[in-house]
Design a protein around this motif. Structure first.
Motif, PDB file in Angstrom:
ATOM      1  N   TYR A  15      47.593  37.772  47.187  1.00 13.53           N
ATOM      2  CA  TYR A  15      47.517  38.252  48.566  1.00 13.53           C
ATOM      3  C   TYR A  15      47.217  37.090  49.511  1.00 13.53           C
ATOM      4  CZ  TYR A  15      46.311  41.337  52.488  1.00 13.53           C
ATOM      5  OH  TYR A  15      46.278  41.976  53.699  1.00 13.53           O
ATOM      6  N   ALA A  16      46.290  36.218  49.091  1.00  7.91           N
ATOM      7  CA  ALA A  16      45.926  35.074  49.926  1.00  7.91           C
ATOM      8  C   ALA A  16      47.126  34.174  50.183  1.00  7.91           C
ATOM      9  CB  ALA A  16      44.797  34.285  49.265  1.00  7.91           C
ATOM     10  N   ALA A  17      47.920  33.946  49.141  1.00  9.49           N
ATOM     11  CA  ALA A  17      49.102  33.101  49.299  1.00  9.49           C
ATOM     12  C   ALA A  17      50.153  33.767  50.183  1.00  9.49           C
ATOM     13  CB  ALA A  17      49.698  32.783  47.931  1.00  9.49           C
ATOM     14  N   ALA A  18      50.300  35.085  50.036  1.00 11.72           N
ATOM     15  CA  ALA A  18      51.325  35.804  50.790  1.00 11.72           C
ATOM     16  C   ALA A  18      50.957  35.976  52.263  1.00 11.72           C
ATOM     17  CB  ALA A  18      51.571  37.171  50.152  1.00 11.72           C
ATOM     18  N   HIS A  19      49.639  35.970  52.585  1.00  9.57           N
ATOM     19  CA  HIS A  19      49.196  36.266  53.941  1.00  9.57           C
ATOM     20  C   HIS A  19      48.495  35.093  54.630  1.00  9.57           C
ATOM     21  CE1 HIS A  19      49.777  40.291  52.220  1.00  9.57           C
ATOM     22  NE2 HIS A  19      49.943  40.712  53.456  1.00  9.57           N
ATOM     23  N   GLY A  20      48.528  33.921  54.021  1.00  8.18           N
ATOM     24  CA  GLY A  20      47.928  32.770  54.667  1.00  8.18           C
ATOM     25  C   GLY A  20      46.416  32.785  54.690  1.00  8.18           C
ATOM     26  N   PHE A 168      37.273  31.484  62.516  1.00  5.49           N
ATOM     27  CA  PHE A 168      37.617  32.408  61.431  1.00  5.49           C
ATOM     28  C   PHE A 168      38.147  33.765  61.894  1.00  5.49           C
ATOM     29  CE2 PHE A 168      34.493  29.622  59.197  1.00  5.49           C
ATOM     30  CZ  PHE A 168      35.403  29.030  58.340  1.00  5.49           C
ATOM     31  N   ALA A 169      38.592  33.875  63.148  1.00  6.98           N
ATOM     32  CA  ALA A 169      39.203  35.127  63.582  1.00  6.98           C
ATOM     33  C   ALA A 169      40.452  35.441  62.766  1.00  6.98           C
ATOM     34  CB  ALA A 169      39.550  35.052  65.066  1.00  6.98           C
ATOM     35  N   GLY A 170      41.268  34.409  62.499  1.00 10.30           N
ATOM     36  CA  GLY A 170      42.497  34.627  61.740  1.00 10.30           C
ATOM     37  C   GLY A 170      42.238  34.962  60.292  1.00 10.30           C
ATOM     38  N   LEU A 171      41.428  34.146  59.625  1.00  9.99           N
ATOM     39  CA  LEU A 171      41.147  34.384  58.210  1.00  9.99           C
ATOM     40  C   LEU A 171      40.374  35.682  58.009  1.00  9.99           C
ATOM     41  CD1 LEU A 171      40.241  30.806  56.869  1.00  9.99           C
ATOM     42  CD2 LEU A 171      42.450  31.974  56.880  1.00  9.99           C
ATOM     43  N   ALA A 172      39.462  36.001  58.932  1.00 10.56           N
ATOM     44  CA  ALA A 172      38.684  37.236  58.809  1.00 10.56           C
ATOM     45  C   ALA A 172      39.586  38.460  58.910  1.00 10.56           C
ATOM     46  CB  ALA A 172      37.602  37.288  59.882  1.00 10.56           C
ATOM     47  N   THR A 173      40.606  38.385  59.749  1.00 10.45           N
ATOM     48  CA  THR A 173      41.557  39.488  59.862  1.00 10.45           C
ATOM     49  C   THR A 173      42.270  39.714  58.534  1.00 10.45           C
ATOM     50  OG1 THR A 173      41.891  39.077  62.222  1.00 10.45           O
ATOM     51  CG2 THR A 173      43.624  40.281  61.066  1.00 10.45           C
ATOM     52  N   ASN A 174      42.655  38.633  57.883  1.00  9.07           N
ATOM     53  CA  ASN A 174      43.402  38.764  56.634  1.00  9.07           C
ATOM     54  C   ASN A 174      42.515  39.117  55.447  1.00  9.07           C
ATOM     55  OD1 ASN A 174      45.867  38.365  57.805  1.00  9.07           O
ATOM     56  ND2 ASN A 174      45.981  36.186  57.345  1.00  9.07           N
ATOM     57  N   VAL A 175      41.253  38.666  55.448  1.00 13.31           N
ATOM     58  CA  VAL A 175      40.376  39.055  54.337  1.00 13.31           C
ATOM     59  C   VAL A 175      40.044  40.544  54.438  1.00 13.31           C
ATOM     60  CG1 VAL A 175      38.078  38.593  55.303  1.00 13.31           C
ATOM     61  CG2 VAL A 175      38.484  38.204  52.890  1.00 13.31           C
ATOM     62  N   ALA A 176      39.986  41.083  55.660  1.00 14.28           N
ATOM     63  CA  ALA A 176      39.798  42.521  55.824  1.00 14.28           C
ATOM     64  C   ALA A 176      40.999  43.278  55.262  1.00 14.28           C
ATOM     65  CB  ALA A 176      39.590  42.873  57.302  1.00 14.28           C
ATOM     66  N   GLY A 177      42.189  42.730  55.500  1.00 16.95           N
ATOM     67  CA  GLY A 177      43.385  43.337  54.924  1.00 16.95           C
ATOM     68  C   GLY A 177      43.371  43.300  53.410  1.00 16.95           C
ATOM     69  N   LEU A 178      42.929  42.181  52.845  1.00 24.17           N
ATOM     70  CA  LEU A 178      42.822  42.067  51.387  1.00 24.17           C
ATOM     71  C   LEU A 178      41.856  43.106  50.842  1.00 24.17           C
ATOM     72  CD1 LEU A 178      42.946  40.652  48.582  1.00 24.17           C
ATOM     73  CD2 LEU A 178      41.153  39.112  49.425  1.00 24.17           C
ATOM     74  N   HIS A 179      40.680  43.212  51.433  1.00 24.76           N
ATOM     75  CA  HIS A 179      39.668  44.138  50.919  1.00 24.76           C
ATOM     76  C   HIS A 179      40.077  45.590  51.098  1.00 24.76           C
ATOM     77  CE1 HIS A 179      36.325  40.868  51.230  1.00 24.76           C
ATOM     78  NE2 HIS A 179      37.000  40.810  50.101  1.00 24.76           N
TER      79      HIS A 179
END
Length: 570
Positions: A15-20, A168-179
């Protein structure tokens, strides 16, 4: 049921690789030579989200616009900033970095403008500029006490308010998507894990409320931060839309861009690029990246209009930050400049010259110097004193109503969020001395010693805290204390006690460990204020949760202490 750790880790990395959801791997080469061959790995993350009370999360959202207004009010109160940070034995007497910031603020915002006969010779258009604030107020859960002294759950206490380079606005958005994906995709396998952490936070008798939608909320940060930038950008364009005119000819106006001021050798580039790409995809606003060092040679201030320009820099090697055409800067967004290390040429060097040039322009700054200074630890400590917060919201001389003074700001809610904060400077009072005495008498674990720094890794804890205080405190025969001058740059803060939850932390895509953890919620807020004081936008803008093992003192993600996580609301 046994946790399917390998499966979850594989999914997380994919997921991390697919979503940056990645950070750049640090290389021991120059930025110019490494840009084309940069490599990336999974950002430091918690494999699963952390339980968090829905009511506390709502409280943080509600507070965001109020703290935005507070920062804006403080930024325009030069007398307060000078009194709080200055003085012969104040913060600036021991902290050269804060002294420089306050010196520039005083010169640019308090000592007149271009129309003032007493102003300095340098052109100054700062007061004509709009202001953009991207803030992040960080909180920890802390036990709430009932009337009989018993714990009755957890509430929010503010750790700090970040007013520059809130990341971390960008990464936080994607880690929320992962979780969100993991907890829904593997709901059966994770049920026991999630329930255990819920009961740690909510109590063993906890049952879900029908009014609460449990789970990981959607994070709007990657939408709202670029939107605030767009509002500020468009307002700048509307104010200065007239093309440059010479005699009978109208010159074509240079394109407007947003300037990202970044660190050389930055590894958190993905988080920054996400904002950049959102600005282009959703708002068609181009971004140029540049360090303060490079800005000295590539920025130009129009001394007649105050416009800030980026000069063309078409280099053969295609180094980062280059632009093919002269461009006008609408917004300067600082992702650097928050620490002395961002000014390697010294306090009279080229980086500070760049900072001053930017500040004197009509470009919208994020932040301008007043916002930057409003986020210092000393200001945070001073606001906690009785009556100080309230003075920024007085209306018509009314000082009796604590709840709402003006702007629909709930001051009681804000004050309730303050932790215990104590001065170590010349303005120390009885309560401050009592806290110091307790910290050097065996209760050092109840406090944190903080300097005026951002970025993580600077605080004192435990025995190191006690030793630092003892080295700078004189205990008199009558039991009173004298504080050494070297403590003036610090504040003493109550150490908070968030619940310890189970967590699995990943670093570089690999499981770093499993164990008890604590978390810190960051709540983004954005504000756009015009040069004449009108609030154009003020809102909650998203969230960030950082998780670390409970035996780790410091909390920065970029500095290697914590990981990115998400709240699992309950």
């Amino acid at each position: 049921m046994k946790m399917p750790l390998d499966k979850l880790t594989t999914h997380a990395n994919s997921y991390a690789a697919a979503h940056g959801l990645q950070v750049q791997v640090k290389q021991n080469t120059s930025p110019a030579s490494s840009s084309a061959s940069a490599s990336y790995q999974c950002a430091p993350i918690s494999l699963l989200p952390n339980a968090f009370p829905y009511s506390a999360f709502q409280n943080a959202q509600t507070l965001a616009p109020d703290f935005n207004i507070l920062v804006d009010r403080i930024s325009r109160d030069g007398e307060f900033l000078t009194k709080t940070l200055g003085g012969e034995h104040g913060v600036i007497s021991k902290d050269e970095y804060t002294r420089k910031l306050l010196e520039l603020y005083t010169d640019i915002y308090m000592n007149g403008d271009n129309n003032d006969e007493n102003s300095k010779k340098k052109p100054n258009f700062a007061k004509e500029a709009d202001v953009l604030g991207i803030h992040r107020s960080d909180y920890m859960l802390h036990p709430l006490m009932g009337e009989s002294g018993e714990e009755v759950g957890y509430g929010l206490k503010q750790v700090e308010l970040n007013t520059i380079a809130a990341s971390f606005a960008g990464l936080a958005t994607n880690v929320a998507g992962l979780h969100k994906m993991l907890t829904e995709r593997f709901a059966f396998e994770l049920k026991e894990w999630l329930e255990t952490n819920r009961k740690i936070v909510m109590g063993s008798e906890y049952t879900p409320s029908p009014d609460v939608v449990e789970g990981v909320p959607t994070n709007p940060a990657l939408v709202n931060l670029p939107k605030a930038m767009s509002v500020a950008h468009l307002h700048y364009k509307s104010r200065f839309a007239t093309a440059t005119t010479t005699s009978d000819c109208r010159e074509e106006r240079p394109p407007e861009v947003i300037l990202f001021v970044v660190q050389e050798g930055e590894t958190n580039t993905v988080d920054q690029r996400m904002l950049e790409f959102q600005l282009w995809n959703n708002h068609q606003i181009p971004v140029v990246r540049m360090s303060l060092t490079k800005a000295k040679s590539q920025l130009q201030l129009d001394e007649e209009t105050g416009a800030l320009y980026i000069l063309p820099d078409v280099s053969a090697d295609g180094s980062y930050g280059s632009v093919p055409l002269k461009s006008e800067v609408s917004i300067v967004y600082f992702r650097a400049g928050y620490a002395p290390t961002d000014y390697p040429d010294g306090y009279d060097g080229i980086e500070w010259q760049s900072r001053e040039l930017i500040e004197r322009s009509r470009a919208t700054k994020c932040p301008q110097l007043g916002y930057h200074l409003a986020g210092t630890k000393k200001v945070q400590q001073e606001l906690a004193r009785p009556g100080v917060l309230e003075r920024f919201f007085e209306r018509d001389g009314n000082k009796s109503d604590l709840k709402v003074f003006s702007d629909n700001v709930d001051l009681k809610r804000m004050r309730d969020a303050f932790a215990g904060l104590y001065s170590l400077g010349e303005d120390a009072v009885k309560e401050d001395f009592e806290a110091v005495k307790e910290a050097i008498s065996g209760n050092e674990g109840q406090y944190v010693l903080k300097p005026q720094r951002e970025g993580g890794g600077y605080n004192y804890y435990g025995e190191k805290l006690a030793n630092k205080l003892r080295e700078n405190v004189t205990l008199k025969d009558d039991g009173s204390l004298t504080l050494g001058e070297d403590l003036a740059e610090f504040i003493l803060m109550q150490r908070l006690s968030p619940p310890k939850q189970r967590a699995i932390l990943l670093r570089g895509g690999l499981v770093e460990g499993t164990g008890d953890s604590i978390s810190e919620l960051g709540c983004f807020g954005t504000i756009v204020r015009s040069h004449d004081g009108k609030i154009l936008r003020n809102e909650y803008a998203g969230f960030l949760l950082r998780t670390k093992f409970s035996n780790v003192d410091e909390g920065g993600v970029a500095s290697g202490f914590a990981t990115l996580s998400s709240p699992y609301l309950c």
